[in-house]
Write a protein that holds these residues in place. Structure first.
Motif, PDB file in Angstrom:
ATOM      1  N   THR A 123      35.814  47.910  39.980  1.00 48.02           N
ATOM      2  CA  THR A 123      36.215  46.567  40.055  1.00 48.02           C
ATOM      3  C   THR A 123      36.625  46.108  39.075  1.00 48.02           C
ATOM      4  OG1 THR A 123      34.193  46.359  41.443  1.00 48.02           O
ATOM      5  CG2 THR A 123      35.159  44.257  40.808  1.00 48.02           C
ATOM      6  N   ALA A 124      37.649  45.434  39.203  1.00 53.09           N
ATOM      7  CA  ALA A 124      38.275  44.566  37.982  1.00 53.09           C
ATOM      8  C   ALA A 124      38.309  43.153  38.170  1.00 53.09           C
ATOM      9  CB  ALA A 124      39.857  44.995  37.554  1.00 53.09           C
ATOM     10  N   LEU A 125      37.606  42.486  37.380  1.00 54.91           N
ATOM     11  CA  LEU A 125      37.458  40.882  37.358  1.00 54.91           C
ATOM     12  C   LEU A 125      38.772  40.412  36.526  1.00 54.91           C
ATOM     13  CD1 LEU A 125      33.535  40.624  36.787  1.00 54.91           C
ATOM     14  CD2 LEU A 125      34.834  40.925  38.816  1.00 54.91           C
TER      15      LEU A 125
ATOM     16  N   ASP B  86      40.399  44.692  42.853  1.00 57.70           N
ATOM     17  CA  ASP B  86      40.647  43.599  42.068  1.00 57.70           C
ATOM     18  C   ASP B  86      40.056  42.379  42.630  1.00 57.70           C
ATOM     19  OD1 ASP B  86      41.856  45.320  40.362  1.00 57.70           O
ATOM     20  OD2 ASP B  86      43.978  44.741  40.779  1.00 57.70           O
ATOM     21  N   ILE B  87      39.358  41.634  42.033  1.00 57.90           N
ATOM     22  CA  ILE B  87      39.005  40.383  42.264  1.00 57.90           C
ATOM     23  C   ILE B  87      39.583  39.472  41.479  1.00 57.90           C
ATOM     24  CG2 ILE B  87      36.975  38.751  42.363  1.00 57.90           C
ATOM     25  CD1 ILE B  87      35.166  41.157  42.858  1.00 57.90           C
ATOM     26  N   ILE B  88      40.636  38.663  41.869  1.00 56.07           N
ATOM     27  CA  ILE B  88      41.601  37.807  41.066  1.00 56.07           C
ATOM     28  C   ILE B  88      41.382  36.157  41.399  1.00 56.07           C
ATOM     29  CG2 ILE B  88      44.096  37.429  40.621  1.00 56.07           C
ATOM     30  CD1 ILE B  88      44.379  40.028  41.764  1.00 56.07           C
ATOM     31  N   ALA B  89      41.075  35.574  40.079  1.00 55.34           N
ATOM     32  CA  ALA B  89      41.125  34.104  40.241  1.00 55.34           C
ATOM     33  C   ALA B  89      42.241  33.457  39.506  1.00 55.34           C
ATOM     34  CB  ALA B  89      39.888  33.429  39.515  1.00 55.34           C
ATOM     35  N   THR B  90      43.146  32.899  40.459  1.00 60.72           N
ATOM     36  CA  THR B  90      44.449  32.257  39.740  1.00 60.72           C
ATOM     37  C   THR B  90      44.264  30.749  39.353  1.00 60.72           C
ATOM     38  OG1 THR B  90      45.460  33.778  41.241  1.00 60.72           O
ATOM     39  CG2 THR B  90      46.667  31.758  40.642  1.00 60.72           C
TER      40      THR B  90
END
Length: 290
Positions: A98-100, A17-21
């Motif tokens: 991969t999950a964006l 998981d590539i997570i942008a908060t």
């Protein structure tokens, strides 16, 4: 009621998981600045296997990663959580899934999944024991899910997410289907399914038997940090509680308590207490696992 938690085998996705908060999720064509980036282990299958292990169940993962740095990191993360990874294939030439993900300050998210190695594995030749609970989701190919269902000799659970049309052969094999309220509406065939658990966010959860609402439980009021892994934690907890012998209402209440802890944790694979602690929290005597 069982004195031990059941063995759960999860057949499903393993992702990075590539997570942008950010403060808010951007509109189409808009750029939002000031985000914070994190990389975490994820994938609905892996999330559920890790949750089951952390809750005290015996968890086995069937899936695939790529023969890359991300894949080896996902395997190590699963093992560290207590999940048996001997059934995870390492596929040369395929990238790890991969999950964006973009998450806003209220914990709401938008997700794009790039399946990678999740599209390249098979359950052909696998056998499941009669005491083995098998749990699947729909982030891997539908043929894999159907094959797992047909090979399962025990209790078979489908988390029908993401929502899609389901073949009658698969639905007929499901002992339990778990969905959120949107997925329930998007899959009309579930109205006639044998047993369906539906989550309603802050409005709790319910179980439907052949379309009739037979149990429900309220949700706990919590501060939301991240909703990504909450449904997966709920699903694992519900399966463990039901298979340990708790009635529908109690199992829902326990799963809601687990889900509440999950949304308060920023991780896709949140830290969880043992299942018996959640059972005690909702005030039930005769705790499983003791």
């Amino acid at each position: 009621m069982s004195t031990r938690l059941p063995a759960v085998t999860v057949v499903g996705s393993i992702n990075l998981d590539i997570i942008a908060t950010t403060d808010r999720i951007p509109s189409p064509g808009e750029t939002v600045g000031g985000g914070a980036l994190t990389h975490q282990p994820g994938g609905k299958g892996a999330n559920q296997a890790v949750a089951a292990a952390r809750l005290g169940g015996s968890a086995r993962m069937i899936g695939a990663v790529g023969d890359d740095a991300q894949g080896h990191l996902m395997l190590a993360s699963l093992s560290d959580a207590g999940v048996d990874t001997t059934g995870v294939a390492v596929l040369d030439g395929d990238a790890t899934g991969t999950a964006l993900i973009v998450v806003d300050r209220d914990g709401e998210n938008q997700i794009v999944v790039c399946p990678g190695a999740n599209s390249g594995f098979s359950v052909e030749g696998l056998q499941f024991g009669p005491d083995e609970t098998v749990l699947c989701q729909l982030e891997v190919g539908l043929p894999v899910v159907l094959e797992a269902a047909l090979r399962s000799a025990g209790f078979f659970v489908l988390n029908a997410a993401p929502a899609m049309d389901l073949p009658a052969e698969l639905l007929e094999r499901c002992d339990l289907v778990v969905v959120n309220e949107t997925e329930y509406q998007l899959i009309p065939a579930l109205a006639e399914a044998r047993l369906v658990a539906v989550t309603y966010g802050k409005d709790g959860s319910a179980i439907f038997e052949n379309g009739r609402r037979v149990a429900e439980a309220p949700a706990a009021a919590v501060t939301v940090a991240n909703t990504i892994g909450a449904g997966d934690a709920f699903c694992a907890a519900l399966v463990l509680a039901l298979r340990a012998g708790f009635d529908y209402s109690t199992a829902l209440a326990v799963a809601n308590a687990v889900g509440a802890d999950a949304v308060g944790d920023p991780s896709s694979q949140p830290a969880l207490a043992r299942l018996e602690e959640y059972v005690a929290r909702v005030g039930v005597a005769g705790v499983a696992g003791q």
